[in-house]
Design a protein around this motif. Structure first.
Motif, PDB file in Angstrom:
ATOM      1  N   GLN A 266      31.414  42.568  44.655  1.00  0.00           N
ATOM      2  CA  GLN A 266      32.043  42.654  43.443  1.00  0.00           C
ATOM      3  C   GLN A 266      33.289  43.368  44.036  1.00  0.00           C
ATOM      4  O   GLN A 266      33.894  44.628  44.059  1.00  0.00           O
ATOM      5  CB  GLN A 266      31.732  43.841  42.388  1.00  0.00           C
TER       6      GLN A 266
ATOM      7  N   ASP B  55      37.194  44.488  44.668  1.00  0.00           N
ATOM      8  CA  ASP B  55      38.253  44.890  43.586  1.00  0.00           C
ATOM      9  C   ASP B  55      39.427  44.148  43.549  1.00  0.00           C
ATOM     10  O   ASP B  55      39.852  43.317  44.592  1.00  0.00           O
ATOM     11  CB  ASP B  55      38.663  46.596  43.907  1.00  0.00           C
ATOM     12  N   PRO B  56      40.214  44.329  42.744  1.00  0.00           N
ATOM     13  CA  PRO B  56      41.477  43.594  42.428  1.00  0.00           C
ATOM     14  C   PRO B  56      42.481  43.754  43.899  1.00  0.00           C
ATOM     15  O   PRO B  56      43.120  42.788  44.304  1.00  0.00           O
ATOM     16  CB  PRO B  56      42.128  43.894  41.204  1.00  0.00           C
ATOM     17  N   HIS B  57      42.364  45.036  44.298  1.00  0.00           N
ATOM     18  CA  HIS B  57      43.312  45.231  45.590  1.00  0.00           C
ATOM     19  C   HIS B  57      42.761  44.279  46.777  1.00  0.00           C
ATOM     20  O   HIS B  57      43.679  43.879  47.583  1.00  0.00           O
ATOM     21  CB  HIS B  57      43.438  46.568  46.132  1.00  0.00           C
ATOM     22  N   HIS B  58      41.632  44.225  47.011  1.00  0.00           N
ATOM     23  CA  HIS B  58      40.916  43.213  48.028  1.00  0.00           C
ATOM     24  C   HIS B  58      41.233  41.876  47.769  1.00  0.00           C
ATOM     25  O   HIS B  58      41.707  41.252  48.787  1.00  0.00           O
ATOM     26  CB  HIS B  58      39.353  43.599  48.257  1.00  0.00           C
ATOM     27  N   ARG B  59      41.085  41.583  46.806  1.00  0.00           N
ATOM     28  CA  ARG B  59      41.375  40.074  46.355  1.00  0.00           C
ATOM     29  C   ARG B  59      42.873  39.969  46.564  1.00  0.00           C
ATOM     30  O   ARG B  59      43.321  38.751  47.048  1.00  0.00           O
ATOM     31  CB  ARG B  59      41.028  39.578  44.937  1.00  0.00           C
TER      32      ARG B  59
END
Length: 144
Positions: A49, A51-55
């Motif tokens: 899962q 996080d948005p920062h990773h994506r």
């Protein structure tokens, strides 16, 4: 420069573009299966899962890599039309820029636990150096 080395350099630039596309795939859950094997290979599995920062980071790195690769491809296509003497400063600039990227990216890779990434970075650098050294392209002289 022979067609062999010209094609080598174009393929090298396309390799950067393709790697950027793979990285960009991590920006979205629907496409992240493309980038997951790279993380596995580097010993740090892609999170289940993210996080948005990773994506966001993967998408941005991918976009920058695509842009860098397309810039290199355009530069290669233009410079390969120049005389060896006129092209030499451009090849030296590309090599210097690539070495700067190599040092910074390698340090960050090592410091953040992705040291195996240095292997692929080294291959990318070598795949640039081989034709430049073999053809003497940076010196305006040499053999094809």
């Amino acid at each position: 420069m022979t067609d062999f080395w010209k094609n080598w350099l174009r393929l090298w630039a396309w390799g950067v573009v393709i790697f950027g596309v793979v990285l960009s795939s991590g920006a979205f859950a629907a496409t992240d299966s493309v980038v997951r094997p790279i993380f596995d290979l580097l010993g740090n599995p892609f999170p289940d899962q993210p996080d948005p920062h990773h994506r966001f980071s993967l998408g941005l790195m991918g976009a920058v890599s695509i842009g860098w690769g397309m810039t290199l491809l355009g530069m290669c296509n233009a410079v390969l039309k120049l005389s060896r003497e006129d092209a030499a400063p451009f090849w030296r600039a590309v090599l210097v820029a690539t070495i700067i990227w190599y040092v910074i990216d390698g340090y960050i890779s090592y410091a953040t636990g992705f040291a195996l990434n240095i292997v692929s970075n080294t291959l990318l650098l070598l795949f640039l150096l081989i034709p430049l050294l073999k053809t003497g392209a940076m010196h305006g002289a040499g053999t094809d």
